[in-house]
Design a protein around this motif. Sequence first.
Motif, PDB file in Angstrom:
ATOM      1  N   THR A  85       0.653  -1.576   0.011  1.00  0.00           N
ATOM      2  CA  THR A  85      -0.228   0.130  -0.348  1.00  0.00           C
ATOM      3  C   THR A  85       1.189   1.458  -0.058  1.00  0.00           C
ATOM      4  O   THR A  85      -0.186   2.284  -0.595  1.00  0.00           O
ATOM      5  N   LYS A  86       2.115   1.175   0.873  1.00  0.00           N
ATOM      6  CA  LYS A  86       2.788   2.640   0.617  1.00  0.00           C
ATOM      7  C   LYS A  86       3.570   2.705  -1.120  1.00  0.00           C
ATOM      8  O   LYS A  86       3.534   3.426  -1.447  1.00  0.00           O
ATOM      9  N   GLY A  87       3.851   1.335  -1.389  1.00  0.00           N
ATOM     10  CA  GLY A  87       3.828   1.582  -2.882  1.00  0.00           C
ATOM     11  C   GLY A  87       3.647   2.816  -3.473  1.00  0.00           C
ATOM     12  O   GLY A  87       3.421   3.270  -4.826  1.00  0.00           O
ATOM     13  N   PHE A 157      -2.823  -1.380  10.296  1.00  0.00           N
ATOM     14  CA  PHE A 157      -3.782  -0.193  10.032  1.00  0.00           C
ATOM     15  C   PHE A 157      -3.237   0.630  10.035  1.00  0.00           C
ATOM     16  O   PHE A 157      -3.414   1.504   8.947  1.00  0.00           O
ATOM     17  N   ALA A 158      -1.811   0.325   9.564  1.00  0.00           N
ATOM     18  CA  ALA A 158      -0.839   1.437   8.535  1.00  0.00           C
ATOM     19  C   ALA A 158      -0.722   1.463   7.705  1.00  0.00           C
ATOM     20  O   ALA A 158      -1.273   2.327   6.942  1.00  0.00           O
ATOM     21  N   ALA A 159      -1.364   0.035   6.923  1.00  0.00           N
ATOM     22  CA  ALA A 159      -1.431   0.245   5.770  1.00  0.00           C
ATOM     23  C   ALA A 159      -3.169   0.394   4.853  1.00  0.00           C
ATOM     24  O   ALA A 159      -3.363   2.010   4.069  1.00  0.00           O
ATOM     25  N   GLN A 162      -2.224   4.418   4.378  1.00  0.00           N
ATOM     26  CA  GLN A 162      -1.860   4.462   3.615  1.00  0.00           C
ATOM     27  C   GLN A 162      -2.260   4.452   1.920  1.00  0.00           C
ATOM     28  O   GLN A 162      -2.797   5.858   1.360  1.00  0.00           O
ATOM     29  N   ILE A 163      -3.419   4.225   2.215  1.00  0.00           N
ATOM     30  CA  ILE A 163      -4.472   3.451   1.324  1.00  0.00           C
ATOM     31  C   ILE A 163      -5.563   5.109   1.117  1.00  0.00           C
ATOM     32  O   ILE A 163      -6.056   5.996   0.136  1.00  0.00           O
ATOM     33  N   GLN A 164      -5.733   5.646   2.974  1.00  0.00           N
ATOM     34  CA  GLN A 164      -6.131   6.412   3.127  1.00  0.00           C
ATOM     35  C   GLN A 164      -5.805   8.159   2.309  1.00  0.00           C
ATOM     36  O   GLN A 164      -6.130   8.246   1.562  1.00  0.00           O
ATOM     37  N   LYS A 165      -4.591   7.598   2.605  1.00  0.00           N
ATOM     38  CA  LYS A 165      -3.680   9.118   1.905  1.00  0.00           C
ATOM     39  C   LYS A 165      -3.968   9.187  -0.134  1.00  0.00           C
ATOM     40  O   LYS A 165      -3.896  10.159  -0.501  1.00  0.00           O
ATOM     41  N   TYR A 166      -3.737   7.862  -0.322  1.00  0.00           N
ATOM     42  CA  TYR A 166      -3.449   7.583  -1.801  1.00  0.00           C
ATOM     43  C   TYR A 166      -4.883   7.701  -2.385  1.00  0.00           C
ATOM     44  O   TYR A 166      -5.058   8.353  -2.750  1.00  0.00           O
ATOM     45  N   ASN A 167      -6.865   8.088  -1.667  1.00  0.00           N
ATOM     46  CA  ASN A 167      -7.444   8.763  -2.136  1.00  0.00           C
ATOM     47  C   ASN A 167      -7.835   9.262  -1.940  1.00  0.00           C
ATOM     48  O   ASN A 167      -8.041  10.313  -2.513  1.00  0.00           O
TER      49      ASN A 167
END
Length: 388
Positions: A85-87, A157-159, A162-167
């Motif tokens: 997800t960080k990627g 939870f950290a992943a 990351q998804i929230q940031k991406y969205n």
Amino acid sequence: MDHSSLFWLSLLSISTLGFVFTLFCLLKIYREQKRYLPLILLVVILFVEVVVQCLVKVFPSDMVHLLYVTEPFTMLQGALIFIYTKGYSQRSTKFEKVDLIFLIPFVLSILSYLPYYVLSSDEKLLDLATYGSFQADVGDSLWEWNFEIVLNSAYLFAALLQIQKYNFELKDSLSNIQKVDLHLTRYVIYSGLLVFCIEFIFVYLTFLGFPYSKMLFKILSISSFLVLIAICYDAIISHKYSKHIIHELDVNSDVVVESSGQVIKYAKSTLDQEASILLKCKLEQYMDSSKPYLIPQLRIKDLSDSLNVPLHHLSQVINEYFHQNFYEFINDYRVSDAKRLLMDSKYSDYTLSAIGFEVGFNSKSAFYNAFKKNVGVTPMKFKDQGYS
């Protein structure tokens, strides 16, 4: 062959088919985007765990050396999903050196199991006799089991963050994000968290002498196979829709991070106040006259091209004058148009979904969610009660 052996052999056969199919799909998309390597490693780990588990259960004497071999790899499951997800959120297509830090719990786990790995076959058979009992699974390994659950849950939870940031970044560039917002990835992560919750409960039920602990152990084994299938489906879907839009997510690259850690957007912008006001008026006039929001897959790049203005200037005006991202800005216009159509007798025969598609939404759920958020009621209630 008893029922237990038949269960484990059946699970092994089904998992093998699922693994071959999953690995084939992941390797195919990996050739285009290297960010899927963590998922490939995760699928291999999950499959090897199932194989070892099944072989030890069916052929305990012959496979005793495999007992506990896969235990350290459980420390990597959550980390691999986080790296994946960080990627996405960082648009990175490969492992970075900093990712090696995630190997520390794995290495420490290997070191903790070294005393067992060097035991003789007879000593391992003796240990196998207590495998699955209170003393072996909880009495001796309670700290490790809890650490594994907490560690992997923290990574998951950290992943999600990351998804929230991406969205959030998607919403600065796209007016419809349902097919690229990694919602399937979120579901896989939620299912992973559920598995760890079950495992946590299982640990303490075993500690309390719960008589059906072996049945719960089988449930956890089946869940690993289901996660493997979910990972494959998720990767295929997310790859299909996201590979074309990753390069468009650098709209707000002109930011400054102060020493205090505060992020200031548009700190390097060359757009002065007078020019931004003119652009705001130009944007509003274009939205009212040309109605670009009716295009389902409208991007901020399309709008900037039509207005012949720099993309980051357009994004800045939307953020600073309307206090919205591009996604919210466009959907406000769509909802306003939908309200008009819902009250227009010419559209009385249209279904609610048809109204949503008519104003630019590309799915029923996207229309309902945006309408409820903006208006406070569902489209059906709005129509039935004749809101103005």
